[in-house]
Design a protein around this motif. Structure first.
Motif, PDB file in Angstrom:
ATOM      1  N   LEU A  67       0.883  -1.250   0.105  1.00 31.73           N
ATOM      2  CA  LEU A  67      -0.120  -0.033   0.092  1.00 31.73           C
ATOM      3  C   LEU A  67       0.927   1.266  -0.058  1.00 31.73           C
ATOM      4  CD1 LEU A  67      -2.710  -0.943   2.614  1.00 31.73           C
ATOM      5  CD2 LEU A  67      -3.237  -0.262   0.029  1.00 31.73           C
ATOM      6  N   ALA A  68       2.075   1.128   0.359  1.00 31.24           N
ATOM      7  CA  ALA A  68       2.913   2.291   0.409  1.00 31.24           C
ATOM      8  C   ALA A  68       3.098   2.843  -1.020  1.00 31.24           C
ATOM      9  CB  ALA A  68       4.558   1.817   1.076  1.00 31.24           C
ATOM     10  N   GLY A  69       2.827   4.239  -1.058  1.00 27.28           N
ATOM     11  CA  GLY A  69       2.654   5.068  -2.339  1.00 27.28           C
ATOM     12  C   GLY A  69       1.359   4.754  -2.924  1.00 27.28           C
ATOM     13  N   CYS A  70       0.485   3.937  -2.538  1.00 24.29           N
ATOM     14  CA  CYS A  70      -0.759   3.786  -3.310  1.00 24.29           C
ATOM     15  C   CYS A  70      -1.704   5.076  -2.825  1.00 24.29           C
ATOM     16  CB  CYS A  70      -1.564   2.432  -2.932  1.00 24.29           C
ATOM     17  SG  CYS A  70      -0.679   1.082  -3.912  1.00 24.29           S
ATOM     18  N   THR A  71      -2.417   5.533  -3.960  1.00 26.82           N
ATOM     19  CA  THR A  71      -3.477   6.462  -3.572  1.00 26.82           C
ATOM     20  C   THR A  71      -4.909   5.809  -3.167  1.00 26.82           C
ATOM     21  OG1 THR A  71      -3.842   6.834  -5.779  1.00 26.82           O
ATOM     22  CG2 THR A  71      -2.284   8.381  -4.722  1.00 26.82           C
ATOM     23  N   SER A  72      -4.917   4.618  -3.686  1.00 27.21           N
ATOM     24  CA  SER A  72      -6.297   3.921  -3.633  1.00 27.21           C
ATOM     25  C   SER A  72      -6.170   2.409  -3.553  1.00 27.21           C
ATOM     26  CB  SER A  72      -7.306   4.306  -4.803  1.00 27.21           C
ATOM     27  OG  SER A  72      -6.572   3.948  -6.277  1.00 27.21           O
ATOM     28  N   HIS A 112      -1.995  12.110   2.770  1.00 26.15           N
ATOM     29  CA  HIS A 112      -3.366  12.138   2.435  1.00 26.15           C
ATOM     30  C   HIS A 112      -3.981  10.827   2.680  1.00 26.15           C
ATOM     31  CE1 HIS A 112      -2.542  15.905   0.377  1.00 26.15           C
ATOM     32  NE2 HIS A 112      -1.398  15.282  -0.229  1.00 26.15           N
ATOM     33  N   PRO A 113      -5.399  10.784   2.964  1.00 26.93           N
ATOM     34  CA  PRO A 113      -5.919   9.488   3.188  1.00 26.93           C
ATOM     35  C   PRO A 113      -5.951   8.516   1.834  1.00 26.93           C
ATOM     36  CG  PRO A 113      -7.470  11.219   3.990  1.00 26.93           C
ATOM     37  CD  PRO A 113      -6.268  11.939   3.282  1.00 26.93           C
ATOM     38  N   ILE A 114      -5.991   7.177   2.227  1.00 30.17           N
ATOM     39  CA  ILE A 114      -5.984   6.430   1.140  1.00 30.17           C
ATOM     40  C   ILE A 114      -7.352   5.968   0.837  1.00 30.17           C
ATOM     41  CG2 ILE A 114      -5.761   4.033   0.368  1.00 30.17           C
ATOM     42  CD1 ILE A 114      -3.090   3.970   1.856  1.00 30.17           C
ATOM     43  N   HIS A 170      -8.799   9.821   9.041  1.00 27.28           N
ATOM     44  CA  HIS A 170      -7.880  10.827   8.583  1.00 27.28           C
ATOM     45  C   HIS A 170      -6.974   9.892   7.705  1.00 27.28           C
ATOM     46  CE1 HIS A 170      -5.737   9.494  12.343  1.00 27.28           C
ATOM     47  NE2 HIS A 170      -4.686   9.758  11.561  1.00 27.28           N
ATOM     48  N   LYS A 171      -6.907   8.548   7.890  1.00 28.54           N
ATOM     49  CA  LYS A 171      -6.091   7.641   7.248  1.00 28.54           C
ATOM     50  C   LYS A 171      -6.662   6.763   6.081  1.00 28.54           C
ATOM     51  CE  LYS A 171      -2.522   6.273   8.498  1.00 28.54           C
ATOM     52  NZ  LYS A 171      -1.077   6.528   8.087  1.00 28.54           N
ATOM     53  N   LEU A 172      -8.160   6.458   6.252  1.00 26.60           N
ATOM     54  CA  LEU A 172      -9.007   5.929   5.256  1.00 26.60           C
ATOM     55  C   LEU A 172      -9.913   6.439   5.007  1.00 26.60           C
ATOM     56  CD1 LEU A 172      -8.806   3.032   3.774  1.00 26.60           C
ATOM     57  CD2 LEU A 172      -9.912   2.336   5.395  1.00 26.60           C
ATOM     58  N   GLU A 173     -10.323   6.756   3.407  1.00 29.93           N
ATOM     59  CA  GLU A 173     -11.756   7.162   3.050  1.00 29.93           C
ATOM     60  C   GLU A 173     -12.430   6.002   2.254  1.00 29.93           C
ATOM     61  OE1 GLU A 173     -11.061  11.889   2.794  1.00 29.93           O
ATOM     62  OE2 GLU A 173     -10.984  10.810   1.063  1.00 29.93           O
ATOM     63  N   TRP A 174     -13.531   5.902   2.248  1.00 32.00           N
ATOM     64  CA  TRP A 174     -14.123   4.675   1.634  1.00 32.00           C
ATOM     65  C   TRP A 174     -15.491   5.216   0.617  1.00 32.00           C
ATOM     66  CZ3 TRP A 174     -19.067   3.866   3.162  1.00 32.00           C
ATOM     67  CH2 TRP A 174     -19.501   4.373   4.142  1.00 32.00           C
ATOM     68  N   VAL A 175     -15.778   4.301  -0.446  1.00 32.87           N
ATOM     69  CA  VAL A 175     -17.010   4.357  -1.038  1.00 32.87           C
ATOM     70  C   VAL A 175     -17.524   2.763  -1.297  1.00 32.87           C
ATOM     71  CG1 VAL A 175     -18.410   4.966  -3.115  1.00 32.87           C
ATOM     72  CG2 VAL A 175     -16.713   6.548  -2.271  1.00 32.87           C
ATOM     73  N   VAL A 176     -18.696   2.371  -0.745  1.00 35.37           N
ATOM     74  CA  VAL A 176     -19.292   1.100  -1.263  1.00 35.37           C
ATOM     75  C   VAL A 176     -20.099   0.993  -2.368  1.00 35.37           C
ATOM     76  CG1 VAL A 176     -20.530  -0.653  -0.298  1.00 35.37           C
ATOM     77  CG2 VAL A 176     -19.155   0.458   1.291  1.00 35.37           C
ATOM     78  N   VAL A 177     -19.787   0.541  -3.438  1.00 34.14           N
ATOM     79  CA  VAL A 177     -20.453   0.548  -4.895  1.00 34.14           C
ATOM     80  C   VAL A 177     -21.141  -0.729  -4.879  1.00 34.14           C
ATOM     81  CG1 VAL A 177     -20.166   0.559  -7.232  1.00 34.14           C
ATOM     82  CG2 VAL A 177     -18.650   1.705  -5.828  1.00 34.14           C
ATOM     83  N   ARG A 178     -22.728  -0.332  -5.019  1.00 30.81           N
ATOM     84  CA  ARG A 178     -23.509  -1.398  -5.098  1.00 30.81           C
ATOM     85  C   ARG A 178     -24.430  -1.664  -6.334  1.00 30.81           C
ATOM     86  NH1 ARG A 178     -27.757  -0.023  -0.459  1.00 30.81           N
ATOM     87  NH2 ARG A 178     -27.363   2.177  -1.345  1.00 30.81           N
ATOM     88  N   PRO A 179     -23.789  -2.543  -7.185  1.00 28.74           N
ATOM     89  CA  PRO A 179     -24.452  -2.803  -8.631  1.00 28.74           C
ATOM     90  C   PRO A 179     -25.582  -3.922  -8.266  1.00 28.74           C
ATOM     91  CG  PRO A 179     -22.580  -4.291  -8.132  1.00 28.74           C
ATOM     92  CD  PRO A 179     -22.695  -3.428  -7.103  1.00 28.74           C
ATOM     93  N   ASP A 180     -26.441  -3.885  -9.350  1.00 26.58           N
ATOM     94  CA  ASP A 180     -27.784  -4.995  -9.089  1.00 26.58           C
ATOM     95  C   ASP A 180     -27.111  -5.952 -10.089  1.00 26.58           C
ATOM     96  OD1 ASP A 180     -30.375  -5.316  -8.281  1.00 26.58           O
ATOM     97  OD2 ASP A 180     -31.416  -3.875  -9.664  1.00 26.58           O
ATOM     98  N   GLY A 181     -28.461  -6.350 -10.911  1.00 21.94           N
ATOM     99  CA  GLY A 181     -27.979  -7.902 -11.215  1.00 21.94           C
ATOM    100  C   GLY A 181     -26.916  -7.729 -12.315  1.00 21.94           C
ATOM    101  N   LEU A 182     -25.720  -8.501 -12.005  1.00 25.01           N
ATOM    102  CA  LEU A 182     -24.606  -8.181 -12.902  1.00 25.01           C
ATOM    103  C   LEU A 182     -24.709  -9.123 -14.120  1.00 25.01           C
ATOM    104  CD1 LEU A 182     -21.897  -8.781 -10.187  1.00 25.01           C
ATOM    105  CD2 LEU A 182     -22.224  -6.555 -11.509  1.00 25.01           C
ATOM    106  N   ILE A 183     -24.228  -8.270 -15.233  1.00 25.30           N
ATOM    107  CA  ILE A 183     -24.218  -8.757 -16.414  1.00 25.30           C
ATOM    108  C   ILE A 183     -23.011  -8.706 -17.185  1.00 25.30           C
ATOM    109  CG2 ILE A 183     -26.668  -8.933 -16.910  1.00 25.30           C
ATOM    110  CD1 ILE A 183     -26.279  -6.608 -18.623  1.00 25.30           C
ATOM    111  N   ASP A 184     -22.578  -9.243 -18.126  1.00 21.60           N
ATOM    112  CA  ASP A 184     -21.242  -9.280 -19.068  1.00 21.60           C
ATOM    113  C   ASP A 184     -21.553  -8.503 -20.432  1.00 21.60           C
ATOM    114  OD1 ASP A 184     -19.703 -10.845 -17.075  1.00 21.60           O
ATOM    115  OD2 ASP A 184     -20.121 -12.450 -17.944  1.00 21.60           O
ATOM    116  N   GLU A 185     -20.893  -7.285 -20.603  1.00 22.53           N
ATOM    117  CA  GLU A 185     -20.791  -6.786 -21.650  1.00 22.53           C
ATOM    118  C   GLU A 185     -19.219  -6.458 -21.824  1.00 22.53           C
ATOM    119  OE1 GLU A 185     -23.557  -3.355 -21.353  1.00 22.53           O
ATOM    120  OE2 GLU A 185     -25.155  -4.541 -21.718  1.00 22.53           O
ATOM    121  N   GLU A 186     -18.918  -6.143 -23.225  1.00 23.47           N
ATOM    122  CA  GLU A 186     -17.565  -6.003 -23.567  1.00 23.47           C
ATOM    123  C   GLU A 186     -17.094  -4.541 -23.385  1.00 23.47           C
ATOM    124  OE1 GLU A 186     -16.842  -7.366 -27.705  1.00 23.47           O
ATOM    125  OE2 GLU A 186     -17.420  -9.555 -27.165  1.00 23.47           O
TER     126      GLU A 186
END
Length: 240
Positions: A67-72, A112-114, A170-186
């Motif tokens: 994680l060192a040097g990572c922004t996310s 900065h927070p990761i 101050h060290k970690l910020e977050w977002v939880v992404v919620r998809p609905d029914g997952l499908i495959d598209e190119e």
């Protein structure tokens, strides 16, 4: 240049996320069990570092070095759709990974927070806001908690970020992404983001392509305005 750690990089959505991040100029560390699982990823600029390790066994100190040097950091972790994957161990794969990331982040020296983006599901309600799923959905979800450990894992992982990390870490910020029914598209297509589900994910699920999920996740950490809009929230994504 942005640098990101991707957990679950060999999964159906994780692979797409790695590719999109590379295409957008992000340096990527992909944590996978088997490096061969990413053999077909095109890395024309040498920005992909594949690390063979299991998130459940890697020590916190080793994760902190990654994680060192990572922004996310992104989590596309999920349970395999098999009897062993659903009912075997580790049952808290995602939750334990999120907690381990949080511990590792504490060991990282950063100004900065990761940013952490967790892929989750519309079947999990955001209990920070007054979401009121219909009774039919609540009934089925209650049954899922009893018979499907992966659903409980998804709920507990999001709850860890909501409750243990919270909104002012101050060290970690977050977002939880919620998809609905997952499908495959190119290809990435048009999609919309909502604060809460606009459909019943059990009886009237919408569709969300994995590549759109990956695109939104990547844009969250590359677009500072988008991050500020959804930081500490659980946005829902649907294909248009």
């Amino acid at each position: 240049m942005s640098k990101a750690l991707v957990l679950g990089a060999s999964g159906a959505t994780g692979r797409l996320l790695v590719k999109l991040l590379l295409d957008k100029g992000v340096q990527v560390i992909a944590l996978v069990r088997n490096a061969g699982s990413l053999a077909n990823i095109i890395d024309s600029n040498g920005q992909l570092d594949i690390v063979e390790a299991e998130i459940s066994t890697i020590p916190d100190q080793e994760l902190a070095k990654l994680l060192a040097g990572c922004t996310s950091v992104f989590s596309c972790l999920g349970h395999n759709i098999s009897f062993k994957g659903i009912y075997g161990h580790p049952r808290r794969l995602v939750t334990d990974a999120v907690a381990k990331v949080a511990r590792a982040v504490e060991l990282v020296q950063t100004d900065h927070p990761i940013k952490m983006v967790l892929m989750n599901t519309t079947g999990n309600s955001n209990r920070d806001i007054p979401e009121k799923p219909p009774f039919s959905q609540r009934l089925v979800v209650a049954l899922l908690r009893l018979i499907l450990p992966p659903h409980v894992d998804n709920e507990q992982a999001a709850d860890f970020l909501r409750v243990q990390i919270g909104q002012d870490n101050h060290k970690l910020e977050w977002v939880v992404v919620r998809p609905d029914g997952l499908i495959d598209e190119e290809q990435v297509s048009d999609y919309k983001i909502y604060a809460s589900p606009i459909r019943n994910p059990i009886f009237d699920a919408g569709k969300t392509s994995r590549v759109n999920v990956a695109d939104f996740m990547s844009e969250l950490v590359l677009d500072s305005d988008l991050w500020e809009k959804w930081k500490g929230k659980m946005p829902v994504i649907y294909n248009i």
